[in-house]
Design an enzyme around this catalytic site. Structure first.
Site, short mmCIF file in Angstrom:
data_model
loop_
_atom_site.label_atom_id
_atom_site.label_comp_id
_atom_site.label_asym_id
_atom_site.label_seq_id
_atom_site.Cartn_x
_atom_site.Cartn_y
_atom_site.Cartn_z
N LEU A 8 0.82 -1.22 0.00
CA LEU A 8 0.00 0.00 0.00
C LEU A 8 0.85 1.27 0.00
O LEU A 8 1.91 1.33 0.61
CB LEU A 8 -0.92 0.01 1.22
N HIS A 12 -3.36 4.23 -2.58
CA HIS A 12 -4.35 3.39 -1.91
C HIS A 12 -4.98 4.15 -0.72
O HIS A 12 -6.19 4.06 -0.49
CB HIS A 12 -3.68 2.12 -1.36
P1 AMP Z 1 -3.54 -2.23 -6.88
O1 AMP Z 1 -3.16 -2.59 -5.48
O2 AMP Z 1 -2.41 -1.79 -7.72
O3 AMP Z 1 -4.42 -3.27 -7.53
O4 AMP Z 1 -4.46 -0.94 -6.74
C1 AMP Z 1 -5.62 -0.93 -5.94
C2 AMP Z 1 -6.42 0.29 -6.26
O5 AMP Z 1 -5.63 1.45 -6.01
C3 AMP Z 1 -6.84 0.36 -7.75
O6 AMP Z 1 -8.18 0.83 -7.81
C4 AMP Z 1 -5.87 1.34 -8.33
O7 AMP Z 1 -6.38 2.02 -9.45
C5 AMP Z 1 -5.67 2.30 -7.15
N1 AMP Z 1 -4.42 3.03 -7.30
C6 AMP Z 1 -3.19 2.54 -7.59
N2 AMP Z 1 -2.28 3.54 -7.70
C7 AMP Z 1 -2.96 4.69 -7.48
C8 AMP Z 1 -2.59 6.08 -7.45
N3 AMP Z 1 -1.33 6.47 -7.69
N4 AMP Z 1 -3.55 6.98 -7.19
C9 AMP Z 1 -4.83 6.60 -6.96
N5 AMP Z 1 -5.24 5.32 -6.96
C10 AMP Z 1 -4.33 4.37 -7.22
#
Ligand code: AMP
Length: 273
Positions: free
Chosen positions: A30, A34
């Site tokens: 995270l 996140h």
């Molecule tokens: P992940 O753990 O990469 O699957 O991401 C989980 C959630 O966090 C997904 O909805 C991603 O789009 C969101 N997320 C990842 N990186 C970012 C970021 N830099 N800004 C905003 N949301 C993010």
């Protein structure tokens, strides 16, 4: 904060709760991106559930499933400090069995852009999101605009399958120098990180061109490709919010998307105009 790994136990725990529930699905490691999803979920709901599940079915053979960053203890602390009520932390065998029903992404929209370089990736994404939404049954679920195609396909699934959940998009969180936060940034060396800044520079350039009145998509794409030039470019696309190709930027209805490889790391980013 309660930590639960069994889907049935989580369903039981949430069964009689009458509060609005905000749900943030993640794959762990995270970061502030996140955390911004969790913050928004807290603002808009009486209770927040976060899941950490490294979903094997969205990784293609030979991708980075085995080396994907894992920070279980730090993640638990972050969730606790962010005021998460329930952390869902299942194992793969809690989520998947054998000879399974699955969700298929649309044949066109699931196989362009990231879906073209990772065929079948979005089947895994939609299947796990459907499972997680069915387990948590949230009022709202939060997804980052950074993964714009994923957000588009999940919104489409919720609409087309007449699901009750509200899908809430959340703005991309960036480092001060413009690099969009991503768990995969951990793979970048110092020099590769500098190279990766070309992604946000190309997007800033596109926005500056539009501010100066340039709206021709071909011209903007070409200028962006020049900035990205030494990197392996998967795509530079200018689409409307429904993900149809645009010839001219339409302010308020445009997403400009980039996916590149920096050394061995695939990175994506986008800007909404
Ligand atoms: P992940 O753990 O990469 O699957 O991401 C989980 C959630 O966090 C997904 O909805 C991603 O789009 C969101 N997320 C990842 N990186 C970012 C970021 N830099 N800004 C905003 N949301 C993010």
């Amino acid at each position: 904060m309660k930590i639960i790994s069994s889907p049935l136990e989580l369903k039981e725990h949430l069964k009689n709760i009458k509060l609005s529930v905000g749900f943030v699905p993640t794959m762990g490691a995270l970061h502030e991106g996140h955390i911004s999803l969790i913050k928004k979920a807290k603002e808009q709901n009486e209770m927040v559930v976060v899941s950490i599940f490294l979903n094997p079915t969205q990784f293609l053979k030979g991708e980075d499933l085995e080396k994907y960053p894992k920070k279980d203890e730090a993640d638990k602390k972050i969730c606790e400090l962010s005021g998460v009520d329930v952390l869902f932390f299942p194992n793969s065998c809690d989520i998947y069995g054998v000879d399974e029903v699955s969700i298929l992404s649309p044949k066109v929209r699931g196989y362009v852009l990231e879906g073209q370089s990772r065929p079948g990736h979005f089947n895994g994404v939609l299947t796990v999101v459907m499972k997680l939404l069915n387990i948590v049954n949230p009022t709202r679920a939060y997804f980052g605009k950074k993964d714009a195609q994923q957000l588009n396909l999940i919104s489409l699934m919720a609409k087309q399958l007449f699901m009750s959940v509200e899908i809430v998009p959340v703005d991309t969180v960036r480092e001060k120098d413009g690099l969009a936060l991503s768990s995969r940034n951990a793979y970048l060396s110092k020099d590769e990180r500098v190279e990766a800044l070309k992604i946000s520079s190309s997007l800033r350039l596109s926005s500056a061109m539009v501010s100066k009145g340039v709206v021709d998509a071909k011209e903007i794409r070409a200028a962006m490709r020049e900035v990205l030039a030494p990197l392996e470019i998967f795509y530079v696309e200018i689409l409307d919010r429904e993900f149809n190709r645009l010839e001219r930027v339409e302010i308020g209805n445009t997403v400009i998307l980039v996916e590149v490889k920096v050394a061995t790391t695939r990175l994506l980013d986008n800007i909404w105009l």
